[in-house]
Design a protein around this motif. Structure first.
Motif, short mmCIF file in Angstrom:
data_model
loop_
_atom_site.label_atom_id
_atom_site.label_comp_id
_atom_site.label_asym_id
_atom_site.label_seq_id
_atom_site.Cartn_x
_atom_site.Cartn_y
_atom_site.Cartn_z
N ALA A 31 0.83 -1.20 0.00
CA ALA A 31 0.00 0.00 0.00
C ALA A 31 0.87 1.25 0.00
O ALA A 31 0.56 2.25 -0.69
CB ALA A 31 -0.93 0.00 1.21
N GLY A 32 1.94 1.23 0.76
CA GLY A 32 2.81 2.39 0.83
C GLY A 32 3.37 2.78 -0.53
O GLY A 32 3.31 3.95 -0.94
N PHE A 33 3.90 1.80 -1.26
CA PHE A 33 4.44 2.08 -2.58
C PHE A 33 3.35 2.44 -3.58
O PHE A 33 3.50 3.34 -4.40
CB PHE A 33 5.24 0.89 -3.10
CG PHE A 33 6.59 0.77 -2.47
CD1 PHE A 33 7.50 1.80 -2.55
CD2 PHE A 33 6.95 -0.37 -1.78
CE1 PHE A 33 8.75 1.71 -1.96
CE2 PHE A 33 8.19 -0.49 -1.19
CZ PHE A 33 9.09 0.56 -1.27
N GLY A 34 2.25 1.68 -3.53
CA GLY A 34 1.18 1.94 -4.49
C GLY A 34 0.60 3.34 -4.34
O GLY A 34 0.35 4.03 -5.35
N ALA A 35 0.41 3.78 -3.11
CA ALA A 35 -0.19 5.09 -2.86
C ALA A 35 0.80 6.23 -3.05
O ALA A 35 0.43 7.32 -3.48
CB ALA A 35 -0.77 5.14 -1.46
N ALA A 36 2.08 6.00 -2.73
CA ALA A 36 3.08 7.06 -2.84
C ALA A 36 3.59 7.23 -4.27
O ALA A 36 3.71 8.36 -4.77
CB ALA A 36 4.24 6.78 -1.90
N PHE A 37 3.89 6.12 -4.94
CA PHE A 37 4.53 6.19 -6.26
C PHE A 37 3.57 6.01 -7.43
O PHE A 37 3.78 6.58 -8.49
CB PHE A 37 5.61 5.11 -6.35
CG PHE A 37 6.87 5.42 -5.59
CD1 PHE A 37 7.06 6.66 -5.01
CD2 PHE A 37 7.86 4.47 -5.45
CE1 PHE A 37 8.22 6.95 -4.31
CE2 PHE A 37 9.02 4.74 -4.75
CZ PHE A 37 9.20 5.98 -4.18
N GLY A 38 2.54 5.16 -7.26
CA GLY A 38 1.67 4.82 -8.38
C GLY A 38 1.11 6.01 -9.13
O GLY A 38 1.28 6.15 -10.35
N PRO A 39 0.41 6.94 -8.44
CA PRO A 39 -0.14 8.10 -9.14
C PRO A 39 0.92 8.98 -9.78
O PRO A 39 0.70 9.51 -10.88
CB PRO A 39 -0.88 8.85 -8.02
CG PRO A 39 -1.21 7.81 -7.01
CD PRO A 39 -0.04 6.88 -7.03
N VAL A 40 2.06 9.12 -9.13
CA VAL A 40 3.13 9.96 -9.69
C VAL A 40 3.70 9.33 -10.96
O VAL A 40 3.99 10.02 -11.95
CB VAL A 40 4.25 10.19 -8.64
CG1 VAL A 40 5.36 11.07 -9.24
CG2 VAL A 40 3.69 10.85 -7.39
N VAL A 41 3.85 8.02 -10.96
CA VAL A 41 4.31 7.32 -12.16
C VAL A 41 3.33 7.52 -13.31
O VAL A 41 3.71 7.89 -14.43
CB VAL A 41 4.51 5.82 -11.89
CG1 VAL A 41 4.72 5.04 -13.19
CG2 VAL A 41 5.70 5.58 -10.95
N LEU A 42 2.05 7.29 -13.05
CA LEU A 42 1.03 7.41 -14.10
C LEU A 42 0.94 8.85 -14.62
O LEU A 42 0.88 9.08 -15.84
CB LEU A 42 -0.32 6.96 -13.57
CG LEU A 42 -0.45 5.46 -13.27
CD1 LEU A 42 -1.78 5.16 -12.60
CD2 LEU A 42 -0.31 4.64 -14.55
N LEU A 43 0.92 9.81 -13.71
CA LEU A 43 0.83 11.21 -14.14
C LEU A 43 2.09 11.63 -14.91
O LEU A 43 2.01 12.39 -15.88
CB LEU A 43 0.62 12.12 -12.94
CG LEU A 43 -0.75 12.00 -12.24
CD1 LEU A 43 -0.76 12.80 -10.94
CD2 LEU A 43 -1.87 12.47 -13.16
N SER A 44 3.24 11.13 -14.50
CA SER A 44 4.49 11.46 -15.19
C SER A 44 4.47 10.96 -16.63
O SER A 44 5.01 11.60 -17.53
CB SER A 44 5.68 10.84 -14.45
OG SER A 44 5.87 11.42 -13.19
N LEU A 45 3.85 9.80 -16.84
CA LEU A 45 3.85 9.18 -18.17
C LEU A 45 2.73 9.66 -19.07
O LEU A 45 2.85 9.59 -20.30
CB LEU A 45 3.76 7.66 -18.02
CG LEU A 45 4.89 6.97 -17.26
CD1 LEU A 45 4.61 5.48 -17.14
CD2 LEU A 45 6.24 7.22 -17.94
N TYR A 46 1.65 10.19 -18.48
CA TYR A 46 0.47 10.52 -19.29
C TYR A 46 0.00 11.97 -19.20
O TYR A 46 -0.90 12.37 -19.94
CB TYR A 46 -0.69 9.59 -18.91
CG TYR A 46 -0.52 8.19 -19.48
CD1 TYR A 46 -0.96 7.89 -20.77
CD2 TYR A 46 0.09 7.20 -18.73
CE1 TYR A 46 -0.79 6.62 -21.31
CE2 TYR A 46 0.26 5.92 -19.27
CZ TYR A 46 -0.17 5.65 -20.55
OH TYR A 46 0.01 4.39 -21.09
N TRP A 47 0.58 12.76 -18.29
CA TRP A 47 0.13 14.15 -18.13
C TRP A 47 1.35 15.06 -18.13
O TRP A 47 2.05 15.15 -17.12
CB TRP A 47 -0.67 14.31 -16.85
CG TRP A 47 -1.39 15.63 -16.72
CD1 TRP A 47 -2.07 16.29 -17.70
CD2 TRP A 47 -1.48 16.44 -15.54
NE1 TRP A 47 -2.60 17.47 -17.20
CE2 TRP A 47 -2.26 17.58 -15.89
CE3 TRP A 47 -1.01 16.31 -14.24
CZ2 TRP A 47 -2.55 18.58 -14.98
CZ3 TRP A 47 -1.29 17.30 -13.31
CH2 TRP A 47 -2.07 18.42 -13.67
#
Length: 506
Positions: A409-425
């Motif tokens: 949960a820690g990695f998913g919540a901390a890094f997941g959105p940032v990774v997705l936004l970095s790649l698509y926004w």
């Protein structure tokens, strides 16, 4: 020769093979880039098997079967969510991350990618990401050591501490010297061993029991909801039940932010090869999950047959069944699959922790070191994290699934959105990413330690959503760096070209 001796010989052969692979990788690793990312030279099948083995850990062979043995098929929603999440990760993250990390000044770690992608010259984002890696991976590595201790207690009656130290020591050795390549190659061997064991055990047990219909009847007499994937729907009502299942399946959200998994995407030879990796990965995950679920369910029927068969710890159902139904040497190889699951995850996580210490903390404070000195520092980082994790693992009562779920949960919540936004926004800013990352990590810590909140919803969900919200709002209030657009467009062009070429080849 006793059964236990046969089993120990098989495990010794396996451990020696892992050390041999580690030595081979050691001879081929001469630079810090090679130690951390294997020079971006992984074949897609190797990357896929390595990512899966690094992902599943002792959870697949002990945690998941134990949960289903105790509660029934309702716990399979975790596996369903993970399989969907892994497929989405390979589909939407892998090709873009492979392309973008090379375009952004050849970033070789996730924290360095965040900094270079968003042009954060303050280093705050990179430092925060590195610290998140060190904190949560220490818990994650600790869960592997707990699984190792339990493994030797249940299989051979060894003291918990002895088993934990043997596995931790062997894993530390081949990771310390073999680096990313050593971890990856051992992961492939371990992934194949896990695959064979998880398919073989439920099939052999069913064939020996003979009467599958009788086993199902026994299973349902022990737990009427054992085979009910929708257990509790009528009692809770559709809305509450749906929220509970969503909370369970939300494990799949974690994939987008797991550094030890997505670093395999960065090591692919080309972005286009993610397509092959996705197919290999999904096939492996579906079949091994079915094997783990089948083992647990058939175990319910088998151990209900007589009082003397009572299983003390549900998380050992896979281990005990393999010892009962296989020749001792073969059983030893099956047991080695459990070690494979544990060790593959630990080694991958140790490498990521090492990269966080050296590449993302030591190097950015103005220190300069020769390539040889950086290799030595990388290996020292592996050792330090392993020692801290071992101290946390001294508590033999720790639950594997609890430790894993918190770190996941820690990695998913901390890094997941940032990774997705970095790649698509392209509009994401360094300030937005930093604010979102901190929000996600803090939410997991707070939510996960308040019992009523944790029981109501898995902490990855609020952490993930709040991360996205904060990152978007703060990014809207700040301005992205002027160089971002050019690199973003270059990434999209490269991914588009690679995907078009792959489609033509098909």
């Amino acid at each position: 020769m006793t059964e236990q001796t046969f089993q120990l010989i098989a495990i010794a052969v396996y451990l020696a093979a892992m050390l041999g692979i580690g030595y081979y990788a050691y001879r081929r690793t001469t630079s810090i880039d090679g130690y951390m990312l294997a020079e971006r030279g992984l074949r897609p099948s190797v990357a896929a098997l390595s990512a899966n083995a690094a992902d599943m850990s002792g959870w697949l062979l002990m945690g998941l079967p134990g949960a289903i043995y105790a509660s029934g098929l309702i716990e399979a929603w975790i596996a369903i969510g993970l399989t969907i999440g892994a497929w989405l990760n390979w589909k939407f993250v892998a090709p873009r991350l492979r392309a973008y990390t090379e375009i952004s000044d050849n970033a070789i770690t996730i924290p360095s990618f965040f900094e270079k992608r968003l042009k954060d010259h303050s280093h705050l984002l990179r430092i925060a990401a590195a610290l998140v890696i060190l904190v949560f991976f220490t818990f994650y590595v600790s869960s592997g050591m707990v699984a190792a201790g339990k493994f030797f207690v249940s299989s051979f009656g060894w003291p918990y501490l002895s088993g934990m130290l043997v596995v931790a020591g062997i894993t530390l050795l081949y990771t310390l010297f073999g680096g990313f390549l050593g971890a990856t190659l051992t992961d492939v061997a371990q992934g194949l061993l896990m695959f064979v064991a998880l398919i073989a055990v439920p099939i052999v047990v069913v064939l020996n029991m003979g009467d599958l219909g009788g086993a199902v009847t026994t299973m349902q007499s022990v737990n009427p909801e054992a085979l009910d994937l929708f257990a509790g729907l009528q009692d809770k009502g559709g809305l509450l039940w749906g929220l509970a299942i969503f909370s369970t399946a939300a494990w799949g959200l974690g994939y987008f932010g797991q550094p030890h998994i997505i670093v395999r995407f960065m090591a692919l030879r080309t972005p286009g090869e993610a397509r092959i990796g996705r197919r290999v990965s999904t096939t492996w995950m579906v079949l091994t999950a079915l094997g783990a679920i089948g083992t647990a369910l058939i175990g319910i029927a088998y151990f209900a047959g007589s009082p003397e068969r009572a299983l003390k710890d549900p998380e050992t159902v896979f281990l005990i069944l393999s010892q009962i139904f296989f020749h001792p040497f073969v059983a030893g190889l099956v047991l080695a699959a459990v070690l494979a699951a544990i060790m593959s995850t630990m080694s991958s996580q140790l490498i990521v922790c090492s990269s966080a210490l050296v590449e993302d903390l030591y190097n950015i404070v103005g220190r300069t070191a020769s390539p040889k000195a950086q290799l030595a520092l990388g290996r020292l980082g592996v050792l330090l994290v392993a020692l801290v994790a071992a101290l946390l693992a001294l508590d033999s009562d720790s639950k594997i699934l609890d430790l894993v779920s918190f770190a996941w949960a820690g990695f998913g919540a901390a890094f997941g959105p940032v990774v997705l936004l970095s790649l698509y926004w392209r509009r994401l800013t360094a300030a937005g990413a930093f604010a979102g990352l901190i929000t996600g990590a803090v939410t997991v810590f707070v939510w996960g330690n308040i019992a009523v909140l944790h029981k109501a919803m898995y902490e990855i969900v609020p952490g993930f959503l709040l991360n996205i919200l904060v990152a978007v709002v703060v990014s809207r209030l700040t301005r992205p760096h002027e160089d971002v657009d050019a690199e973003f467009e270059a990434m999209e062009r490269e991914v588009g070209v690679k995907e078009a070429a792959a489609a033509t080849a098909r």
